[in-house]
Design a protein around this motif. Structure first.
Motif, PDB file in Angstrom:
ATOM      1  N   LEU A   1      26.782 -32.960 -40.436  1.00 21.19           N
ATOM      2  CA  LEU A   1      27.719 -31.918 -40.165  1.00 21.19           C
ATOM      3  C   LEU A   1      27.507 -30.787 -41.218  1.00 21.19           C
ATOM      4  O   LEU A   1      27.426 -31.129 -42.660  1.00 21.19           O
ATOM      5  N   TRP A   2      27.090 -29.540 -40.726  1.00 24.95           N
ATOM      6  CA  TRP A   2      26.807 -28.635 -41.724  1.00 24.95           C
ATOM      7  C   TRP A   2      27.797 -27.464 -41.571  1.00 24.95           C
ATOM      8  O   TRP A   2      27.943 -27.023 -40.566  1.00 24.95           O
ATOM      9  N   GLY A   3      28.394 -27.070 -42.554  1.00 27.02           N
ATOM     10  CA  GLY A   3      29.231 -26.113 -42.725  1.00 27.02           C
ATOM     11  C   GLY A   3      29.947 -25.775 -44.055  1.00 27.02           C
ATOM     12  O   GLY A   3      29.444 -26.561 -44.930  1.00 27.02           O
ATOM     13  N   PRO A   4      30.686 -24.702 -44.303  1.00 30.20           N
ATOM     14  CA  PRO A   4      31.290 -24.331 -45.699  1.00 30.20           C
ATOM     15  C   PRO A   4      32.319 -25.415 -45.772  1.00 30.20           C
ATOM     16  O   PRO A   4      32.812 -26.287 -45.168  1.00 30.20           O
ATOM     17  N   PRO A   5      32.775 -25.376 -47.302  1.00 29.94           N
ATOM     18  CA  PRO A   5      33.835 -26.398 -47.514  1.00 29.94           C
ATOM     19  C   PRO A   5      35.145 -26.288 -46.749  1.00 29.94           C
ATOM     20  O   PRO A   5      35.418 -24.914 -46.419  1.00 29.94           O
ATOM     21  N   GLY A   6      35.691 -27.287 -46.677  1.00 30.15           N
ATOM     22  CA  GLY A   6      37.271 -27.074 -46.069  1.00 30.15           C
ATOM     23  C   GLY A   6      37.513 -26.858 -44.820  1.00 30.15           C
ATOM     24  O   GLY A   6      38.579 -26.570 -44.444  1.00 30.15           O
ATOM     25  N   ILE A   7      36.424 -27.073 -44.065  1.00 35.42           N
ATOM     26  CA  ILE A   7      36.572 -26.879 -42.388  1.00 35.42           C
ATOM     27  C   ILE A   7      36.842 -28.377 -41.577  1.00 35.42           C
ATOM     28  O   ILE A   7      36.813 -28.053 -40.535  1.00 35.42           O
ATOM     29  N   GLY A   8      36.583 -29.368 -42.367  1.00 31.22           N
ATOM     30  CA  GLY A   8      36.948 -30.682 -41.268  1.00 31.22           C
ATOM     31  C   GLY A   8      35.858 -31.549 -41.349  1.00 31.22           C
ATOM     32  O   GLY A   8      35.789 -32.277 -40.618  1.00 31.22           O
ATOM     33  N   LYS A   9      34.681 -31.550 -42.265  1.00 30.41           N
ATOM     34  CA  LYS A   9      33.722 -32.203 -42.045  1.00 30.41           C
ATOM     35  C   LYS A   9      34.047 -33.794 -42.482  1.00 30.41           C
ATOM     36  O   LYS A   9      33.815 -34.718 -41.646  1.00 30.41           O
ATOM     37  N   THR A  10      34.825 -33.971 -43.602  1.00 32.90           N
ATOM     38  CA  THR A  10      35.224 -35.463 -43.775  1.00 32.90           C
ATOM     39  C   THR A  10      36.357 -35.731 -42.794  1.00 32.90           C
ATOM     40  O   THR A  10      36.149 -36.896 -42.275  1.00 32.90           O
ATOM     41  N   THR A  11      36.914 -34.738 -42.339  1.00 30.84           N
ATOM     42  CA  THR A  11      37.943 -35.086 -41.056  1.00 30.84           C
ATOM     43  C   THR A  11      37.438 -35.661 -39.964  1.00 30.84           C
ATOM     44  O   THR A  11      37.760 -36.697 -39.350  1.00 30.84           O
ATOM     45  N   LEU A  12      36.297 -35.122 -39.538  1.00 25.04           N
ATOM     46  CA  LEU A  12      35.579 -35.512 -38.258  1.00 25.04           C
ATOM     47  C   LEU A  12      35.054 -36.881 -38.356  1.00 25.04           C
ATOM     48  O   LEU A  12      35.128 -37.667 -37.499  1.00 25.04           O
ATOM     49  N   ALA A  13      34.554 -37.110 -39.512  1.00 28.47           N
ATOM     50  CA  ALA A  13      33.988 -38.521 -39.839  1.00 28.47           C
ATOM     51  C   ALA A  13      35.067 -39.699 -39.842  1.00 28.47           C
ATOM     52  O   ALA A  13      34.925 -40.497 -39.232  1.00 28.47           O
ATOM     53  N   TYR A  14      36.132 -39.274 -40.292  1.00 23.21           N
ATOM     54  CA  TYR A  14      37.444 -39.925 -40.296  1.00 23.21           C
ATOM     55  C   TYR A  14      38.056 -40.344 -38.986  1.00 23.21           C
ATOM     56  O   TYR A  14      38.090 -41.390 -38.630  1.00 23.21           O
ATOM     57  N   VAL A  15      37.985 -39.249 -38.235  1.00 25.33           N
ATOM     58  CA  VAL A  15      38.476 -39.640 -36.897  1.00 25.33           C
ATOM     59  C   VAL A  15      37.325 -40.315 -35.900  1.00 25.33           C
ATOM     60  O   VAL A  15      37.677 -41.166 -35.295  1.00 25.33           O
ATOM     61  N   VAL A  16      36.253 -40.152 -36.270  1.00 21.33           N
ATOM     62  CA  VAL A  16      35.185 -40.954 -35.349  1.00 21.33           C
ATOM     63  C   VAL A  16      35.471 -42.441 -35.746  1.00 21.33           C
ATOM     64  O   VAL A  16      35.339 -43.263 -34.780  1.00 21.33           O
ATOM     65  N   SER A  17      35.640 -42.623 -37.218  1.00 24.39           N
ATOM     66  CA  SER A  17      35.740 -44.274 -37.538  1.00 24.39           C
ATOM     67  C   SER A  17      37.226 -44.624 -36.807  1.00 24.39           C
ATOM     68  O   SER A  17      37.185 -45.721 -36.339  1.00 24.39           O
ATOM     69  N   HIS A  18      38.321 -43.821 -37.002  1.00 25.88           N
ATOM     70  CA  HIS A  18      39.343 -44.232 -36.374  1.00 25.88           C
ATOM     71  C   HIS A  18      39.321 -44.613 -34.965  1.00 25.88           C
ATOM     72  O   HIS A  18      39.929 -45.391 -34.346  1.00 25.88           O
ATOM     73  N   ALA A  19      38.791 -43.539 -34.249  1.00 23.84           N
ATOM     74  CA  ALA A  19      38.574 -43.708 -32.706  1.00 23.84           C
ATOM     75  C   ALA A  19      37.769 -44.863 -32.308  1.00 23.84           C
ATOM     76  O   ALA A  19      37.979 -45.339 -30.987  1.00 23.84           O
ATOM     77  N   THR A  20      36.730 -45.033 -32.719  1.00 23.44           N
ATOM     78  CA  THR A  20      35.814 -46.382 -32.528  1.00 23.44           C
ATOM     79  C   THR A  20      36.172 -47.598 -33.073  1.00 23.44           C
ATOM     80  O   THR A  20      35.443 -48.694 -32.842  1.00 23.44           O
ATOM     81  N   ASN A  21      37.424 -47.727 -33.825  1.00 21.23           N
ATOM     82  CA  ASN A  21      37.764 -48.656 -34.790  1.00 21.23           C
ATOM     83  C   ASN A  21      36.649 -49.383 -35.457  1.00 21.23           C
ATOM     84  O   ASN A  21      36.515 -50.519 -35.637  1.00 21.23           O
ATOM     85  N   LYS A  22      35.934 -48.480 -36.135  1.00 24.78           N
ATOM     86  CA  LYS A  22      34.901 -49.018 -37.211  1.00 24.78           C
ATOM     87  C   LYS A  22      35.352 -49.024 -38.773  1.00 24.78           C
ATOM     88  O   LYS A  22      36.220 -48.221 -38.912  1.00 24.78           O
ATOM     89  N   ARG A  23      34.848 -49.695 -39.344  1.00 25.36           N
ATOM     90  CA  ARG A  23      34.882 -49.707 -40.790  1.00 25.36           C
ATOM     91  C   ARG A  23      34.629 -48.110 -41.246  1.00 25.36           C
ATOM     92  O   ARG A  23      33.555 -47.695 -40.998  1.00 25.36           O
ATOM     93  N   PHE A  24      35.319 -47.677 -42.051  1.00 27.02           N
ATOM     94  CA  PHE A  24      34.987 -46.313 -42.595  1.00 27.02           C
ATOM     95  C   PHE A  24      34.583 -46.452 -44.224  1.00 27.02           C
ATOM     96  O   PHE A  24      35.503 -46.806 -44.915  1.00 27.02           O
ATOM     97  N   VAL A  25      33.467 -46.284 -44.498  1.00 25.50           N
ATOM     98  CA  VAL A  25      33.054 -46.133 -46.060  1.00 25.50           C
ATOM     99  C   VAL A  25      32.648 -44.847 -46.383  1.00 25.50           C
ATOM    100  O   VAL A  25      31.801 -44.292 -45.592  1.00 25.50           O
ATOM    101  N   GLU A  26      33.250 -44.222 -47.286  1.00 20.79           N
ATOM    102  CA  GLU A  26      32.942 -43.120 -47.937  1.00 20.79           C
ATOM    103  C   GLU A  26      32.162 -43.044 -49.379  1.00 20.79           C
ATOM    104  O   GLU A  26      32.450 -43.777 -50.012  1.00 20.79           O
ATOM    105  N   LEU A  27      30.959 -42.381 -49.236  1.00 19.30           N
ATOM    106  CA  LEU A  27      30.166 -42.138 -50.753  1.00 19.30           C
ATOM    107  C   LEU A  27      29.822 -40.685 -50.608  1.00 19.30           C
ATOM    108  O   LEU A  27      29.968 -39.860 -49.846  1.00 19.30           O
ATOM    109  N   SER A  28      29.816 -40.359 -51.897  1.00 16.27           N
ATOM    110  CA  SER A  28      29.482 -38.960 -52.418  1.00 16.27           C
ATOM    111  C   SER A  28      28.197 -38.710 -53.151  1.00 16.27           C
ATOM    112  O   SER A  28      28.049 -39.708 -54.115  1.00 16.27           O
TER     113      SER A  28
END
Length: 449
Positions: free
Chosen positions: A67-94
């Motif tokens: 996901l490529w784009g400026p800050p604050g436009i929903g990159k983390t949100t899209l990752a969270y939604v994919v995890s939630h919608a597919t019932n997968k574990r969600f692990v976040e690293l920086s």
């Protein structure tokens, strides 16, 4: 880090209790339909829809998404939604704080979860451009073997910042900056939504516009400012978030500037005229007003490019390249960093020697053409590269300048109607003084002197 059962339970409780977590967290979309903006990625049948299993046939698509784009436009949100919608574990690293050791630990854990419990893992890696080539290489086995669904986010051009093997194995999705309408809808939903402020305060139009300006296209920033303003209003017992309360809370004064009205053109005009007048401080003032009001940085950059040719020209030949480079940089980085680039260019243009000779030259030439002074091209200058041209006399008598001393041929170039007409009259300012000396010699040679 990976959320455990207690963390998940706490997040669920906080989402039900408005005071339990930040408004930006509570308003985080849970489905793709709640995502703000990015309509080009959310259309029916899109790769993102297929990734979450919409459209029939179960989840499909690549095992790696960038996901490529400026800050604050929903990159983390899209990752969270994919995890939630597919019932997968969600692990976040920086990538700022994690390294190869942490990545390998997540991958090993993902393999155990998949083999032992049949549950797949979404690994969201933020700021992936911060990883070195070797660190990015460590992700390849997990991507190739589908041990994890990798969703990586970057604010920098992935073609420059991400290794080719990982890029070629990934679906690249470019996120567009959020529009004012996108953010306006988000703010209004946050005011009324059960997960948001539940209608506890109202949001007047002038306050809403100020929120849009200070947000700068960043949804998190907009919601954070809204929450701060709402808290201050409620503490005062006010039924709505007044503009003065918001200004006090976020310490940002509302700039009187209508991007679609007179202020837009008046301030832009004042910026250019201050540059033309070499008043660098006034120019920076008007630039700051435009930036603070949320003006499109590309609009400002275009005005600077025009100024470089219109008011500086050959008095400083570096002015236009500086303005063009600024425009390219602005397009790549966006606000807030683009403010530095625009300041750089504005200062350079304001302090450059000035000349409008190029402007007046093309103006005079256009005036003659529009007046009908556009006679036939002299026969010796006409195209002679086709069969039969010689019979027409085309090219006959043409003198090749490179065969002559000084590479200047004393021959007529202009049509008879304007022969001897002078359009370019250089100034003696800056580097254009040199061009004036050169032009004087060249015109003499062309005249056979």
């Amino acid at each position: 880090m990976e959320p455990d059962l207690f963390t998940a339970a706490a997040e669920e409780r906080q989402s039900r209790e408005p005071g339990g977590s930040p408004l930006a967290v509570r308003m985080r979309p849970r489905t793709l339909d709640e995502v703000v903006g990015q309509g080009h990625l959310l259309r029916p049948g899109s790769p993102l829809r297929r990734l979450v299993g919409e459209g029939g046939g179960g989840p499909a698509g690549p095992s790696s998404v960038i996901l490529w784009g400026p800050p604050g436009i929903g990159k983390t949100t899209l990752a969270y939604v994919v995890s939630h919608a597919t019932n997968k574990r969600f692990v976040e690293l920086s990538a700022i704080t994690a390294g190869v050791k942490e990545v390998r630990a997540v991958i090993e854990s993902a393999k155990r979860e998949s083999g032992g419990y049949g549950r797949d893992t979404v690994l969201f890696l933020d700021e992936i451009h911060r990883f070195s080539k070797a660190q990015q290489d460590s992700l390849l086995p997990a991507v190739e073997n589908r041990w994890v669904t990798l969703i990586a986010a970057t604010t920098e051009n992935p073609y420059f910042s991400i290794i080719s093997p990982l890029l070629s194995r990934s679906l690249l999705l470019t996120l567009e900056p959020l529009t004012d309408d996108d953010l306006r809808g988000l703010l209004r939903r946050a005011i009324t939504d059960e997960r948001g402020l539940k209608g506890a305060v109202a949001l007047p139009g002038d306050t809403e516009e100020h929120l849009l300006r200070i947000a700068g296209g960043d949804a998190r920033r907009a919601l954070t400012a809204l929450e701060a303003g709402a808290g201050a209003a409620l503490a005062k017992g006010e039924p709505e978030i007044s503009l003065s309360t918001l200004e006090e809370t976020v310490d940002r004064a509302a700039v009187k500037y209508d991007r679609d009205g007179d202020q837009h053109y008046d301030v832009a005009s004042a910026l250019i005229k201050s540059i033309r007048g070499s008043d660098v401080d006034a120019a920076l003032h008007y630039l700051a007003r435009m930036i603070e009001a949320g003006e499109d940085p590309r609009f400002i950059a275009r005005r600077l490019m025009i100024s470089a040719s219109e008011d500086i020209g050959l008095a400083d030949p570096t002015a236009l390249p500086t303005a063009v480079a600024a425009a390219q940089a602005v397009a790549m980085i966006g606000f807030p960093e683009a403010a530095l680039t625009l300041s750089h260019a504005t200062i350079a243009l304001a302090l450059a020697p000035k000349s409008n000779a190029a402007t007046t030259a093309i103006g005079a030439a256009l005036a003659d053409v529009r007046a009908g002074k556009a006679g036939p091209v002299p026969s010796h200058l006409r195209d002679s590269h086709y069969k039969g041209a010689a019979k027409l006399g085309h090219g006959t008598g043409y003198q090749y300048p490179h065969d002559l001393p000084g590479a200047i041929a004393a021959q007529q170039y202009a049509p008879d109607e304007i022969h001897g007409r002078r359009y370019y009259e250089p100034t003696r300012y800056g580097a254009e003084a040199r061009y004036a000396d050169v032009l004087e010699r060249v015109r003499g040679r062309l005249a056979g002197e």
